[in-house]
Design a protein around this motif. Structure first.
Motif, PDB file in Angstrom:
ATOM      1  N   TYR A   2      90.986 145.342  13.651  1.00  0.00           N
ATOM      2  CA  TYR A   2      89.957 144.927  14.815  1.00  0.00           C
ATOM      3  C   TYR A   2      90.289 145.922  15.908  1.00  0.00           C
ATOM      4  CZ  TYR A   2      89.849 140.217  12.250  1.00  0.00           C
ATOM      5  OH  TYR A   2      89.540 139.089  12.420  1.00  0.00           O
ATOM      6  N   LEU A  51      88.582 149.080  14.603  1.00  0.00           N
ATOM      7  CA  LEU A  51      87.834 148.899  14.691  1.00  0.00           C
ATOM      8  C   LEU A  51      87.378 149.581  15.844  1.00  0.00           C
ATOM      9  CD1 LEU A  51      84.592 148.196  12.964  1.00  0.00           C
ATOM     10  CD2 LEU A  51      84.915 145.891  14.527  1.00  0.00           C
ATOM     11  N   ALA A  56      85.764 153.725   9.256  1.00  0.00           N
ATOM     12  CA  ALA A  56      84.831 153.122   9.375  1.00  0.00           C
ATOM     13  C   ALA A  56      84.043 152.253   8.232  1.00  0.00           C
ATOM     14  CB  ALA A  56      83.198 153.424   9.742  1.00  0.00           C
ATOM     15  N   VAL A  57      84.664 152.599   6.965  1.00  0.00           N
ATOM     16  CA  VAL A  57      84.186 151.947   5.953  1.00  0.00           C
ATOM     17  C   VAL A  57      85.354 151.036   5.460  1.00  0.00           C
ATOM     18  CG1 VAL A  57      84.154 152.172   2.942  1.00  0.00           C
ATOM     19  CG2 VAL A  57      82.682 153.894   4.308  1.00  0.00           C
ATOM     20  N   GLN A  58      86.263 150.815   5.389  1.00  0.00           N
ATOM     21  CA  GLN A  58      87.820 150.850   5.453  1.00  0.00           C
ATOM     22  C   GLN A  58      88.047 149.236   5.857  1.00  0.00           C
ATOM     23  OE1 GLN A  58      89.789 151.498   3.773  1.00  0.00           O
ATOM     24  NE2 GLN A  58      92.040 149.450   4.418  1.00  0.00           N
ATOM     25  N   VAL A  59      87.495 149.424   6.993  1.00  0.00           N
ATOM     26  CA  VAL A  59      87.491 148.208   8.546  1.00  0.00           C
ATOM     27  C   VAL A  59      86.459 147.892   8.041  1.00  0.00           C
ATOM     28  CG1 VAL A  59      88.958 149.398   9.829  1.00  0.00           C
ATOM     29  CG2 VAL A  59      86.335 149.402  10.321  1.00  0.00           C
ATOM     30  N   THR A  60      85.178 147.534   6.945  1.00  0.00           N
ATOM     31  CA  THR A  60      83.552 146.816   6.860  1.00  0.00           C
ATOM     32  C   THR A  60      84.046 146.013   6.047  1.00  0.00           C
ATOM     33  OG1 THR A  60      82.483 148.586   8.537  1.00  0.00           O
ATOM     34  CG2 THR A  60      81.586 146.900   6.430  1.00  0.00           C
ATOM     35  N   LEU A  61      84.555 146.846   5.429  1.00  0.00           N
ATOM     36  CA  LEU A  61      85.494 146.327   4.348  1.00  0.00           C
ATOM     37  C   LEU A  61      85.923 145.389   4.252  1.00  0.00           C
ATOM     38  CD1 LEU A  61      85.335 149.288   1.602  1.00  0.00           C
ATOM     39  CD2 LEU A  61      84.132 147.054   1.547  1.00  0.00           C
ATOM     40  N   LEU A 111      86.462 142.689   6.174  1.00  0.00           N
ATOM     41  CA  LEU A 111      85.877 141.777   7.331  1.00  0.00           C
ATOM     42  C   LEU A 111      84.392 141.350   6.418  1.00  0.00           C
ATOM     43  CD1 LEU A 111      83.505 143.706  10.802  1.00  0.00           C
ATOM     44  CD2 LEU A 111      86.235 142.477  10.637  1.00  0.00           C
ATOM     45  N   PHE A 112      85.119 141.493   5.233  1.00  0.00           N
ATOM     46  CA  PHE A 112      84.060 141.156   4.073  1.00  0.00           C
ATOM     47  C   PHE A 112      85.246 140.567   3.064  1.00  0.00           C
ATOM     48  CE2 PHE A 112      80.241 142.918   5.960  1.00  0.00           C
ATOM     49  CZ  PHE A 112      79.656 142.119   5.755  1.00  0.00           C
ATOM     50  N   HIS A 118      88.468 147.743  -0.764  1.00  0.00           N
ATOM     51  CA  HIS A 118      88.859 147.778   0.108  1.00  0.00           C
ATOM     52  C   HIS A 118      90.245 148.829   0.733  1.00  0.00           C
ATOM     53  CE1 HIS A 118      90.452 146.961   5.027  1.00  0.00           C
ATOM     54  NE2 HIS A 118      91.733 146.207   3.744  1.00  0.00           N
ATOM     55  N   ALA A 166      84.111 141.568  16.004  1.00  0.00           N
ATOM     56  CA  ALA A 166      84.213 140.810  14.709  1.00  0.00           C
ATOM     57  C   ALA A 166      85.372 140.278  14.484  1.00  0.00           C
ATOM     58  CB  ALA A 166      84.713 142.355  14.889  1.00  0.00           C
TER      59      ALA A 166
END
Length: 223
Positions: A46, A49, A112-117, A119-120, A148, A217
């Motif tokens: 977090y 992010l 950005a991709v790393q943290v977004t992945l 989250l899911f 991730h 988030a």
């Protein structure tokens, strides 16, 4: 407007330097806690992010040397810079050089991709999961977790290249990039335009955005 100057010149503002070293610490924490201390790992994610959000804002409304518009160059300029890398003379670029500029953007995108992945993402047992994992099915969550991990391998590769570049500039071009990122200053032989600081309101907005997105988030964007 800042006047060109030679000698020790203000190069990086405090927010940019704090962002840089905070990111170093958080990436290390995230790496060491992955699959072990997931509560800490999530908190670190977090925070990363939040830093990414702040850097995107600071790249538009931050200090002059931190703004994307000031250091991102086109292919022609970047290739011309790459062709001159073999010279042992130090560069007189007040900020990111053209090649380093694109590496900064790439690293921000990968983060950005790393943290977004994350989250899911869902672990193999379905016990540990990101705050948005309930929006996808188990198989998708597992695919997110694997992506991730893959994105982190890509991030590690970028970090290795970053460290190699720092060593190259230190020992071949005699440019101490680490010291500049600590002190905010660097010595130039010719006159360059020094840092022009951003107003305090811009810093306050950037911090508020970073905290708000990181908090949202962590709550799964549910309030």
């Amino acid at each position: 407007m800042s006047e060109p100057a030679a000698g020790p010149v203000r190069l990086w503002d405090a927010p940019t330097r704090i962002f840089h070293w905070s990111l170093v610490v958080l990436i290390l924490v995230s790496w060491l806690t992955a699959g072990k201390q997931m509560d800490v790992h999530r908190l670190s994610g977090y925070a990363v992010l939040g830093l990414v959000v702040f850097r995107l804002w600071w790249g538009v409304a931050g200090g002059s040397t931190a703004r994307f518009a000031s250091f991102l160059k086109g292919p022609k300029t970047t290739l011309a810079y790459v062709r001159g890398l073999g010279a042992r003379t130090s560069s007189d670029i007040a900020g990111h050089n053209p090649m380093g500029a694109w590496s900064v953007v790439l690293m921000i995108l990968v983060l950005a991709v790393q943290v977004t992945l994350g989250l899911f993402a869902v672990d193999i047992d379905g016990i540990e999961s990101g705050p948005l994992s309930d929006l996808v099915d188990f198989d998708t969550g597992r695919a997110m977790a694997e992506a991730h991990e893959l994105s982190f391998r890509i991030l590690q590769g970028l970090i290795v290249l970053h460290l190699a570049a720092i060593a190259y500039y230190r020992f071949w071009k005699n440019e101490n990039l680490v010291a500049a990122m600590i002190t905010g200053r660097r010595r130039f032989e010719s006159a360059v335009v020094p840092l022009k600081s951003a107003p305090l309101w811009s810093l306050a907005v950037g911090v508020a955005l970073a905290v708000a997105v990181a908090y949202a988030a962590a709550k799964g964007f549910r309030f």
